[in-house]
Motif scaffolding. Sequence first.
Motif, PDB file in Angstrom:
ATOM      1  N   LEU A 184       1.554  11.141  -6.566  1.00  0.00           N
ATOM      2  CA  LEU A 184       1.819  11.740  -5.266  1.00  0.00           C
ATOM      3  C   LEU A 184       2.124  13.226  -5.391  1.00  0.00           C
ATOM      4  CD1 LEU A 184       3.950   8.951  -3.596  1.00  0.00           C
ATOM      5  CD2 LEU A 184       1.708   9.737  -2.856  1.00  0.00           C
ATOM      6  N   ASP A 185       2.815  13.600  -6.471  1.00  0.00           N
ATOM      7  CA  ASP A 185       3.164  15.003  -6.692  1.00  0.00           C
ATOM      8  C   ASP A 185       2.002  15.815  -7.237  1.00  0.00           C
ATOM      9  OD1 ASP A 185       5.725  14.419  -5.844  1.00  0.00           O
ATOM     10  OD2 ASP A 185       6.540  14.200  -7.860  1.00  0.00           O
ATOM     11  N   VAL A 242      -2.373   0.244  -4.249  1.00  0.00           N
ATOM     12  CA  VAL A 242      -1.174  -0.536  -3.947  1.00  0.00           C
ATOM     13  C   VAL A 242      -0.261  -0.537  -5.169  1.00  0.00           C
ATOM     14  CG1 VAL A 242      -2.233  -1.999  -2.174  1.00  0.00           C
ATOM     15  CG2 VAL A 242      -2.332  -2.714  -4.546  1.00  0.00           C
ATOM     16  N   ALA A 243       1.030  -0.546  -4.914  1.00  0.00           N
ATOM     17  CA  ALA A 243       2.006  -0.502  -6.005  1.00  0.00           C
ATOM     18  C   ALA A 243       3.009  -1.634  -5.865  1.00  0.00           C
ATOM     19  CB  ALA A 243       2.734   0.844  -6.009  1.00  0.00           C
ATOM     20  N   ASP A 287       0.826  -1.207   0.000  1.00  0.00           N
ATOM     21  CA  ASP A 287       0.000   0.000   0.000  1.00  0.00           C
ATOM     22  C   ASP A 287       0.859   1.255   0.000  1.00  0.00           C
ATOM     23  OD1 ASP A 287       0.766  -0.491   2.681  1.00  0.00           O
ATOM     24  OD2 ASP A 287      -0.930   0.659   3.428  1.00  0.00           O
ATOM     25  N   VAL A 288       0.291   2.288  -0.609  1.00  0.00           N
ATOM     26  CA  VAL A 288       0.923   3.596  -0.669  1.00  0.00           C
ATOM     27  C   VAL A 288      -0.125   4.600  -0.192  1.00  0.00           C
ATOM     28  CG1 VAL A 288       2.038   5.320  -2.143  1.00  0.00           C
ATOM     29  CG2 VAL A 288       2.322   2.877  -2.657  1.00  0.00           C
ATOM     30  N   ALA A 289       0.201   5.350   0.824  1.00  0.00           N
ATOM     31  CA  ALA A 289      -0.763   6.282   1.422  1.00  0.00           C
ATOM     32  C   ALA A 289      -0.796   7.607   0.664  1.00  0.00           C
ATOM     33  CB  ALA A 289      -0.391   6.538   2.873  1.00  0.00           C
ATOM     34  N   ASN A 290      -1.899   8.293   0.805  1.00  0.00           N
ATOM     35  CA  ASN A 290      -2.082   9.655   0.309  1.00  0.00           C
ATOM     36  C   ASN A 290      -1.934   9.800  -1.195  1.00  0.00           C
ATOM     37  OD1 ASN A 290      -2.433  10.553   3.014  1.00  0.00           O
ATOM     38  ND2 ASN A 290      -0.222  10.556   3.258  1.00  0.00           N
TER      39      ASN A 290
END
Length: 128
Positions: free
Chosen positions: A125-126, A109-110, A47-50
């Motif tokens: 994310l950016d 998820v990545a 998982d990757v947040a935000n």
Amino acid sequence: MSWVGRVMALAAVMVSAVACTAGSSSDGEDAGSCAYRILYQDRTYRDVANVEFTVGEKLGAAAEPPCDDTGGQDTSETAGTTETVYEVDGISPKVAIAVGDTPGEAKFVAAYSGTTLPPEVKKLLDGS
């Protein structure tokens, strides 16, 4: 012992008890917790947040492997769970997917190793 002395002694005991039960591993995660992982098409996703993302079409099912957070548990007898997989608009499923019971509940998820996220995920994310 005065009332203040008793309170101070009790506080010291409580701090010691918490310090003895709180553990962490060298990678910063709690020793007694498992990282969220998904296995899909021979790749492991984390998982990757935000991340702002849009859920796409349903792709099928993926497995969330069982957690062995006690060290020594035979996970071959403990079944993991199955999650529904959705594509993430604009990103190859080889890089990232969304998983959850419904598109609205899906987590991003990545597939990556180490601490370096794929460039496609960094873009999300950016906000680019």
